[in-house]
Design a protein around this motif. Structure first.
Motif, PDB file in Angstrom:
ATOM      1  N   GLY A  68      -2.961  34.363  15.257  1.00  0.00           N
ATOM      2  CA  GLY A  68      -3.587  34.287  13.948  1.00  0.00           C
ATOM      3  C   GLY A  68      -2.813  34.942  12.830  1.00  0.00           C
ATOM      4  O   GLY A  68      -3.209  34.853  11.672  1.00  0.00           O
ATOM      5  N   ASN A  69      -1.707  35.617  13.136  1.00  0.00           N
ATOM      6  CA  ASN A  69      -0.896  36.231  12.080  1.00  0.00           C
ATOM      7  C   ASN A  69      -0.312  35.143  11.186  1.00  0.00           C
ATOM      8  O   ASN A  69       0.229  34.147  11.669  1.00  0.00           O
ATOM      9  N   ARG A  70      -0.408  35.349   9.883  1.00  0.00           N
ATOM     10  CA  ARG A  70       0.171  34.423   8.914  1.00  0.00           C
ATOM     11  C   ARG A  70       1.675  34.654   8.857  1.00  0.00           C
ATOM     12  O   ARG A  70       2.132  35.803   8.779  1.00  0.00           O
TER      13      ARG A  70
ATOM     14  N   THR B  91      -6.621  37.099   6.934  1.00  0.00           N
ATOM     15  CA  THR B  91      -5.834  37.938   6.031  1.00  0.00           C
ATOM     16  C   THR B  91      -4.705  37.161   5.355  1.00  0.00           C
ATOM     17  O   THR B  91      -4.179  36.188   5.902  1.00  0.00           O
ATOM     18  N   LYS B  92      -4.342  37.609   4.163  1.00  0.00           N
ATOM     19  CA  LYS B  92      -3.168  37.079   3.471  1.00  0.00           C
ATOM     20  C   LYS B  92      -1.894  37.808   3.886  1.00  0.00           C
ATOM     21  O   LYS B  92      -0.788  37.365   3.572  1.00  0.00           O
TER      22      LYS B  92
ATOM     23  N   HIS C  30       1.329  38.914   5.658  1.00  0.00           N
ATOM     24  CA  HIS C  30       2.230  38.047   6.405  1.00  0.00           C
ATOM     25  C   HIS C  30       3.660  38.573   6.379  1.00  0.00           C
ATOM     26  O   HIS C  30       4.010  39.431   5.582  1.00  0.00           O
TER      27      HIS C  30
ATOM     28  N   GLU D 170       4.019  27.665   5.580  1.00  0.00           N
ATOM     29  CA  GLU D 170       3.369  28.723   6.342  1.00  0.00           C
ATOM     30  C   GLU D 170       2.817  28.175   7.650  1.00  0.00           C
ATOM     31  O   GLU D 170       2.644  26.970   7.806  1.00  0.00           O
TER      32      GLU D 170
ATOM     33  N   ARG E   6      -7.163  38.276  12.559  1.00  0.00           N
ATOM     34  CA  ARG E   6      -5.896  37.994  11.891  1.00  0.00           C
ATOM     35  C   ARG E   6      -5.919  36.668  11.130  1.00  0.00           C
ATOM     36  O   ARG E   6      -5.053  36.408  10.319  1.00  0.00           O
ATOM     37  N   HIS E   7      -6.905  35.822  11.402  1.00  0.00           N
ATOM     38  CA  HIS E   7      -6.982  34.504  10.766  1.00  0.00           C
ATOM     39  C   HIS E   7      -7.437  34.547   9.312  1.00  0.00           C
ATOM     40  O   HIS E   7      -7.326  33.557   8.607  1.00  0.00           O
TER      41      HIS E   7
ATOM     42  N   ARG F 229       0.326  29.888  11.285  1.00  0.00           N
ATOM     43  CA  ARG F 229      -0.284  31.030  11.962  1.00  0.00           C
ATOM     44  C   ARG F 229       0.317  31.093  13.358  1.00  0.00           C
ATOM     45  O   ARG F 229       0.416  30.076  14.047  1.00  0.00           O
ATOM     46  N   ASP F 230       0.752  32.295  13.768  1.00  0.00           N
ATOM     47  CA  ASP F 230       1.266  32.443  15.126  1.00  0.00           C
ATOM     48  C   ASP F 230       0.103  32.278  16.109  1.00  0.00           C
ATOM     49  O   ASP F 230      -1.060  32.145  15.691  1.00  0.00           O
TER      50      ASP F 230
ATOM     51  N   GLU G  37       5.450  32.990   7.174  1.00  0.00           N
ATOM     52  CA  GLU G  37       6.073  32.082   6.206  1.00  0.00           C
ATOM     53  C   GLU G  37       7.537  31.888   6.574  1.00  0.00           C
ATOM     54  O   GLU G  37       8.211  32.833   6.989  1.00  0.00           O
TER      55      GLU G  37
END
Length: 120
Positions: A111-113, A67-68, A70, A105, A64-65, A107-108, A115
């Motif tokens: 790793g999820n992006r 990817t764009k 989000h 932005e 997940r780190h 990352r949770d 915003e």
């Protein structure tokens, strides 16, 4: 005819629901809603965000780190959310400026992006 957006889904590693609930329900203050019984065995949980839903699913083998992809949460006070996240050791990332919006932005914990965005 498409008439709207019902929900969006992100994923976390299998077995990480407790940590995800803490982050999304306690830190971000989102409301968990009941997931249908037929889907509970798949893991994860669902959240209500305004009039939309965010589904937190479980999935292995995903980085997940990188990817764009989000979610963008519309907020009324960016400073408040920066402070909440920093107090929970979540690094704030810069965003490219866009007209009529302030945003940042992060990352949770999985790793999820994510915003945070405010219209100005």
């Amino acid at each position: 005819m498409i008439v709207g957006l019902h929900h969006a889904q992100i994923t976390i590693p299998k077995g990480a629901e407790k940590e995800a609930r803490h982050f999304y329900c306690t830190v971000l203050g989102l409301e968990e809603i009941t997931k249908p019984d037929a889907l509970k065995k798949r893991g994860g949980f669902w959240l209500q965000v305004g009039d939309k839903q965010v589904h937190i699913g479980t999935e292995e083998g995903v980085d997940r780190h990188i990817t764009k992809a989000h979610l963008a949460y519309q907020v009324t006070d960016l400073f408040y959310w920066k402070e909440v996240l920093e107090n929970n050791n979540i690094p704030i990332l810069s965003s490219v400026p866009i007209p009529h919006f302030e945003r940042f932005e992060f990352r949770d914990p999985f790793g999820n992006r994510v915003e945070m965005i405010k219209e100005v």
